[in-house]
Enzyme design. Structure first.
Site, PDB file in Angstrom:
ATOM      1  N   HIS A 222      -1.795  27.373  19.423  1.00 19.59           N
ATOM      2  CA  HIS A 222      -0.336  27.451  19.388  1.00 19.59           C
ATOM      3  C   HIS A 222       0.160  28.790  18.820  1.00 19.59           C
ATOM      4  O   HIS A 222       0.546  29.684  19.551  1.00 19.59           O
ATOM      5  CB  HIS A 222       0.229  26.302  18.536  1.00 19.59           C
ATOM      6  CG  HIS A 222      -0.089  24.932  19.050  1.00 19.59           C
ATOM      7  ND1 HIS A 222       0.283  24.460  20.295  1.00 19.59           N
ATOM      8  CD2 HIS A 222      -0.753  23.905  18.467  1.00 19.59           C
ATOM      9  CE1 HIS A 222      -0.132  23.215  20.449  1.00 19.59           C
ATOM     10  NE2 HIS A 222      -0.762  22.853  19.359  1.00 19.59           N
TER      11      HIS A 222
HETATM   12  O1  RIB Z   1       3.179  21.953  17.519  1.00 20.46           O
HETATM   13  C1  RIB Z   1       2.397  23.019  17.053  1.00 20.46           C
HETATM   14  C2  RIB Z   1       3.044  23.673  15.875  1.00 20.46           C
HETATM   15  O2  RIB Z   1       3.165  22.733  14.814  1.00 20.46           O
HETATM   16  C3  RIB Z   1       2.203  24.824  15.287  1.00 20.46           C
HETATM   17  O3  RIB Z   1       3.054  25.784  14.720  1.00 20.46           O
HETATM   18  C4  RIB Z   1       1.382  24.152  14.227  1.00 20.46           C
HETATM   19  O4  RIB Z   1       1.037  25.056  13.161  1.00 20.46           O
HETATM   20  C5  RIB Z   1       2.339  23.121  13.710  1.00 20.46           C
HETATM   21  O5  RIB Z   1       3.140  23.739  12.730  1.00 20.46           O
END
Ligand code: RIB
Ligand code: CA
Length: 312
Positions: A242
């Protein structure tokens, strides 16, 4: 080389941590600040974790500013299941040498942006958008003065990862997200539609593990932790990458394809809070938001490997 001034707002967090290491290793980025927010784990832990990462990367030149310890309105809700109780997976945490700076994150963001030429400071947001929302409230001219804002958050065709209809960062503070998207900020959004294409598979993790240096091995361990969690909770044998995608977009935007859009956020219903309505039927010339629809996964991992090799 034309360097990009950058502030990173994050809630490390396993994937935030890999994103920070990528940024610390990239000379194109003039890192003005790392600001932290409560999210995956408490503010105390996200701030300590950001300090740990800058120490192991040898980047204590970058100041860390602690920010919001809770969302604007909603109750805090962490994601410890996916990041471990301390927020860095199975890594052994420690009290870093250098402290956080005394200023509050929102004020540090305002000061860094308003004291530099318009459009010159970029902002990467890897967690709930509480700090940016507070900064916009503190300085209404911030949105116009900010350079490119790149955010990891939201979902369109992928559905949600914290509820059926919402991605965690937006769900955790939907009011902050709604405020940010309603502002004049020019935002590129890497939602689950993009990050689910960038998959940390066993082979890609092994390639990072094989690199020299403690930071590369740390990144591999973090990715392996995520892979194990996704296998156990979701049933995937890979982990979506992500937050590092925000830094990869800043470094090599050609690895991604973004389309103009307008994003609005549901804030009231408990069933759909944090849902991102990503409207693609907009006038491209005047659109302030862009949604990343495609990502070159191998290109992202090649970039990460090439940079991590530079770290100690
Ligand atoms: O959905 C993914 C996000 O949520 C990323 O930023 C992960 O670190 C969590 O914070
Ligand atoms: Ca995050």
């Amino acid at each position: 080389m034309q360097r990009q001034s950058l502030i990173i707002d994050c809630d490390p967090g396993v994937d935030d941590a890999v994103g920070l290491l990528l940024a610390f290793a990239s000379p194109e980025l003039d890192l003005l600040a790392v600001t932290t927010v409560a999210g995956n784990v408490s503010l105390e832990r996200t701030t300590r974790n950001a300090r740990i990462l800058r120490q192991i990367a040898g980047r204590e030149d970058v100041p860390v500013f602690a920010g919001a310890e809770r969302p604007l309105r909603r109750d805090p809700a962490d994601a410890g299941d996916f990041h471990g109780a301390e927020g860095l997976g199975g890594l052994e945490t420690f009290e870093p040498d250098a402290p956080a700076a005394p200023e509050v994150a929102a004020h540090a963001i305002v000061e860094a942006v308003m004291s530099r030429p318009a459009g010159s400071v970029a902002l990467a947001v890897m967690g709930p958008m509480t700090n940016l929302a507070l900064a916009l409230r503190a300085e209404p001219a911030l949105a116009e003065r900010l350079g490119p804002v790149v955010i990891m958050g939201g979902a369109r065709s992928e559905g949600g990862n914290i509820t059926a209809s919402a991605e965690y960062n937006i769900w955790a503070d939907p009011d902050a997200a709604a405020q940010v998207f309603a502002s004049d900020c020019r935002i590129t959004v890497l939602g689950l539609d993009a990050t689910h294409q960038v998959r940390a598979t066993a082979d890609r993790i092994a390639a990072i593990q094989a690199l020299p240096g403690f930071c590369a091995r740390t990144a591999a361990a973090l990715l392996r932790f995520s892979q194990d969690v996704e296998r156990r909770i979701v049933g995937w044998d890979w982990a979506p990458l992500h937050d590092p995608c925000t830094i990869a977009w800043l470094l090599k935007p050609e690895l991604f394809r973004a389309v103009p859009c307008r994003i609005e956020v549901e804030t009231e219903s408990d069933l759909t809070r944090g849902h991102t309505a990503v409207e693609l039927r907009v006038d491209a010339a005047s659109a302030r938001h862009h949604w990343v629809a495609e990502a070159d996964a191998q290109g992202v991992f090649d970039l990460i490997a090439e940079r991590l090799e530079r770290l100690p």
